[in-house]
Motif scaffolding. Structure first.
Motif, PDB file in Angstrom:
ATOM      1  N   ALA A  15       0.826  -1.201   0.000  1.00  0.00           N
ATOM      2  CA  ALA A  15       0.000   0.000   0.000  1.00  0.00           C
ATOM      3  C   ALA A  15       0.865   1.257   0.000  1.00  0.00           C
ATOM      4  O   ALA A  15       1.851   1.344   0.733  1.00  0.00           O
ATOM      5  N   LYS A  16       0.479   2.219  -0.816  1.00  0.00           N
ATOM      6  CA  LYS A  16       1.098   3.542  -0.788  1.00  0.00           C
ATOM      7  C   LYS A  16      -0.008   4.583  -0.864  1.00  0.00           C
ATOM      8  O   LYS A  16      -0.797   4.599  -1.806  1.00  0.00           O
ATOM      9  N   ASN A  17      -0.083   5.437   0.151  1.00  0.00           N
ATOM     10  CA  ASN A  17      -1.087   6.503   0.205  1.00  0.00           C
ATOM     11  C   ASN A  17      -2.490   5.949  -0.052  1.00  0.00           C
ATOM     12  O   ASN A  17      -3.239   6.459  -0.885  1.00  0.00           O
ATOM     13  N   ALA A  18      -2.825   4.909   0.698  1.00  0.00           N
ATOM     14  CA  ALA A  18      -4.099   4.209   0.513  1.00  0.00           C
ATOM     15  C   ALA A  18      -5.011   4.345   1.723  1.00  0.00           C
ATOM     16  O   ALA A  18      -5.860   3.488   1.962  1.00  0.00           O
ATOM     17  N   ALA A  19      -4.859   5.424   2.494  1.00  0.00           N
ATOM     18  CA  ALA A  19      -5.649   5.583   3.714  1.00  0.00           C
ATOM     19  C   ALA A  19      -7.150   5.584   3.435  1.00  0.00           C
ATOM     20  O   ALA A  19      -7.941   5.145   4.276  1.00  0.00           O
ATOM     21  N   ASP A  20      -7.543   6.053   2.258  1.00  0.00           N
ATOM     22  CA  ASP A  20      -8.973   6.159   1.950  1.00  0.00           C
ATOM     23  C   ASP A  20      -9.595   4.828   1.541  1.00  0.00           C
ATOM     24  O   ASP A  20     -10.826   4.711   1.527  1.00  0.00           O
ATOM     25  N   THR A  21      -8.774   3.838   1.197  1.00  0.00           N
ATOM     26  CA  THR A  21      -9.320   2.594   0.642  1.00  0.00           C
ATOM     27  C   THR A  21      -8.922   1.338   1.402  1.00  0.00           C
ATOM     28  O   THR A  21      -9.577   0.304   1.260  1.00  0.00           O
ATOM     29  N   THR A  51      -1.546   3.832   9.992  1.00  0.00           N
ATOM     30  CA  THR A  51      -2.437   4.018  11.135  1.00  0.00           C
ATOM     31  C   THR A  51      -3.826   3.490  10.838  1.00  0.00           C
ATOM     32  O   THR A  51      -4.443   2.785  11.658  1.00  0.00           O
ATOM     33  N   VAL A  52      -4.332   3.824   9.654  1.00  0.00           N
ATOM     34  CA  VAL A  52      -5.662   3.359   9.259  1.00  0.00           C
ATOM     35  C   VAL A  52      -5.667   1.835   9.134  1.00  0.00           C
ATOM     36  O   VAL A  52      -6.627   1.167   9.535  1.00  0.00           O
ATOM     37  N   ALA A  53      -4.592   1.262   8.599  1.00  0.00           N
ATOM     38  CA  ALA A  53      -4.519  -0.190   8.452  1.00  0.00           C
ATOM     39  C   ALA A  53      -4.556  -0.873   9.813  1.00  0.00           C
ATOM     40  O   ALA A  53      -5.271  -1.866  10.000  1.00  0.00           O
ATOM     41  N   ARG A  54      -3.804  -0.364  10.761  1.00  0.00           N
ATOM     42  CA  ARG A  54      -3.798  -0.987  12.100  1.00  0.00           C
ATOM     43  C   ARG A  54      -5.168  -0.879  12.763  1.00  0.00           C
ATOM     44  O   ARG A  54      -5.579  -1.775  13.512  1.00  0.00           O
ATOM     45  N   ALA A  55      -5.881   0.203  12.486  1.00  0.00           N
ATOM     46  CA  ALA A  55      -7.212   0.380  13.061  1.00  0.00           C
ATOM     47  C   ALA A  55      -8.224  -0.613  12.494  1.00  0.00           C
ATOM     48  O   ALA A  55      -9.297  -0.805  13.078  1.00  0.00           O
ATOM     49  N   ALA A  56      -7.892  -1.255  11.367  1.00  0.00           N
ATOM     50  CA  ALA A  56      -8.797  -2.234  10.758  1.00  0.00           C
ATOM     51  C   ALA A  56      -8.644  -3.618  11.369  1.00  0.00           C
ATOM     52  O   ALA A  56      -9.328  -4.565  10.943  1.00  0.00           O
ATOM     53  N   ASP A  57      -7.771  -3.775  12.358  1.00  0.00           N
ATOM     54  CA  ASP A  57      -7.552  -5.070  13.010  1.00  0.00           C
ATOM     55  C   ASP A  57      -8.855  -5.581  13.612  1.00  0.00           C
ATOM     56  O   ASP A  57      -9.583  -4.835  14.274  1.00  0.00           O
ATOM     57  N   ARG A  62      -4.468 -11.869  13.224  1.00  0.00           N
ATOM     58  CA  ARG A  62      -4.011 -12.250  11.885  1.00  0.00           C
ATOM     59  C   ARG A  62      -3.398 -11.094  11.114  1.00  0.00           C
ATOM     60  O   ARG A  62      -2.735 -11.319  10.089  1.00  0.00           O
ATOM     61  N   LEU A  63      -3.602  -9.848  11.565  1.00  0.00           N
ATOM     62  CA  LEU A  63      -3.142  -8.683  10.810  1.00  0.00           C
ATOM     63  C   LEU A  63      -1.757  -8.250  11.262  1.00  0.00           C
ATOM     64  O   LEU A  63      -1.502  -8.072  12.461  1.00  0.00           O
ATOM     65  N   ASN A  64      -0.874  -8.051  10.309  1.00  0.00           N
ATOM     66  CA  ASN A  64       0.486  -7.571  10.570  1.00  0.00           C
ATOM     67  C   ASN A  64       0.743  -6.391   9.642  1.00  0.00           C
ATOM     68  O   ASN A  64       0.687  -6.543   8.410  1.00  0.00           O
ATOM     69  N   VAL A  65       1.016  -5.213  10.205  1.00  0.00           N
ATOM     70  CA  VAL A  65       1.262  -4.005   9.423  1.00  0.00           C
ATOM     71  C   VAL A  65       2.712  -3.577   9.611  1.00  0.00           C
ATOM     72  O   VAL A  65       3.167  -3.385  10.740  1.00  0.00           O
ATOM     73  N   VAL A  66       3.422  -3.458   8.512  1.00  0.00           N
ATOM     74  CA  VAL A  66       4.821  -3.037   8.515  1.00  0.00           C
ATOM     75  C   VAL A  66       4.946  -1.780   7.671  1.00  0.00           C
ATOM     76  O   VAL A  66       4.347  -1.694   6.592  1.00  0.00           O
ATOM     77  N   ARG A  67       5.716  -0.818   8.151  1.00  0.00           N
ATOM     78  CA  ARG A  67       5.876   0.427   7.405  1.00  0.00           C
ATOM     79  C   ARG A  67       7.311   0.582   6.908  1.00  0.00           C
ATOM     80  O   ARG A  67       8.270   0.440   7.659  1.00  0.00           O
TER      81      ARG A  67
END
Length: 341
Positions: A15-21, A51-57, A62-67
């Protein structure tokens, strides 16, 4: 492979600049019971994607978010996700797309594959919320595609809207990738999927396609996948040359990869000429064309084709957005030939 391993899938989201989707993408992946891992790689975003991705946990672990602090491209992001995941099966989901419910179950009901993909529905962003109700029920009609058929399916033609089957999003067996030392080519920011699948098929991969549709590609005007740099075309045709140099291929397979290489190289020559004209002036562009006679047919033919594009009608149904028409468009031609009950 045990029954448990057959349903142990890692879904990779670069993901790149995908906070809206990205919330919808993650939710659709976590909703699949067969998804043991969902690995999101924030590839140097300048917005709040991570941040938005982690909030979707969903709390299942099962969710792992790496930046990534700097953008490294989708190939590098996916390779990193593969390296930190454990599941024997791997699948890719773009950050602005989503799965229809039951997609993984349908794919995993099939045997005899190293890669398996279903059809893609192209959905207008404004109608994404109601898209599931518009998708027809189709018989799977599984078939294996070979290297020649796959590469031919990635050569676009004038007057036919984009339908390259390299856009398909297959599940992949980690064991096959590891056995043959296959990963995404991190030099590529265009066609990295095509390149990986072509190299896999050259190694003897069994690539099965079913006609059921479980993947929704959301069409937006600002989609990253809809734009590329001129250098990206050069690197893609160079990747074809690398496959030709490194692989033992049949005469037919070699011929079709050379055809694809010429197809991409012609696009590069036209783009490079136009870049020179825009950046350095018409005289410099003409000087380049005259000193590179091998590029002249691509340049002249491309310019003429662009000038006459508006006089031609598309020759086939196109995988385009709904565009308010209510018609769902699919990637694979002939998809609607058989409907299930």
């Amino acid at each position: 492979m045990t029954a448990a391993a057959r349903t142990n899938v890692c879904i990779i989201i670069a993901a790149k600049n995908a906070a809206d989707t990205i919330t919808i993408a993650i939710a659709s992946a976590l909703a699949e019971p067969e998804a043991a891992e969902v690995v999101v790689i924030d590839d140097g975003s300048t917005d709040d994607t991570a941040t938005v991705a982690r909030a979707a946990d969903d709390g299942t672990g099962r969710l792992n978010v790496v930046r990534f602090e700097e953008n490294r491209g989708p190939a590098a992001a996916r390779n990193h996700a593969i390296s930190i995941s454990q599941s024997p099966l791997l699948g890719v989901l773009d950050a602005d797309d989503f799965f229809f419910p039951g997609r993984l179950r349908q794919l995993l009901s099939e045997d005899g594959w190293d890669f398996i993909a279903d059809n893609i529905a192209f959905i207008d962003a404004a109608q994404a919320a109601s898209a599931h109700g518009k998708i027809g029920r189709f018989t799977p009609s599984p078939r294996l595609i070979d290297l020649v058929g796959f590469v031919e399916g990635n050569i676009s033609r004038r007057g036919v809207r984009r339908g390259e089957i390299g856009f398909l999003k297959p599940l992949m067996r980690r064991t096959f990738l590891d056995q043959h030392g296959l990963r995404y080519n991190e030099m590529l920011r265009l066609g990295e999927d095509y390149d990986l699948y072509t190299r896999a098929l050259a190694k003897g991969a069994r690539y099965k396609i079913i006609h059921s549709c479980g993947y929704a590609a959301v069409v937006r005007g600002d989609s990253l996948s809809g734009s590329h740099r001129t250098i990206d075309l050069k690197r893609l045709y160079e990747a074809d040359r690398a496959i030709l140099a490194e692989s033992r291929l049949s005469r037919e397979a070699e011929a079709v990869i050379r055809w694809h290489e010429r197809h991409i190289r012609d696009r590069y020559e036209l783009r490079y000429f136009l870049d020179l004209k825009n950046n350095e002036g018409f005289k410099n562009a003409i000087a380049y064309a005259l000193t590179h006679p091998g590029a002249l047919p691509a340049i002249v033919g491309g310019i003429l084709a662009d000038k006459t594009e508006r006089f031609r009608r598309p020759r086939s149904p196109a995988p385009v957005a709904l565009g308010g028409t209510g018609d769902v468009r699919y990637l694979l031609e002939g998809f609607a030939m058989e409907r299930g009950e």
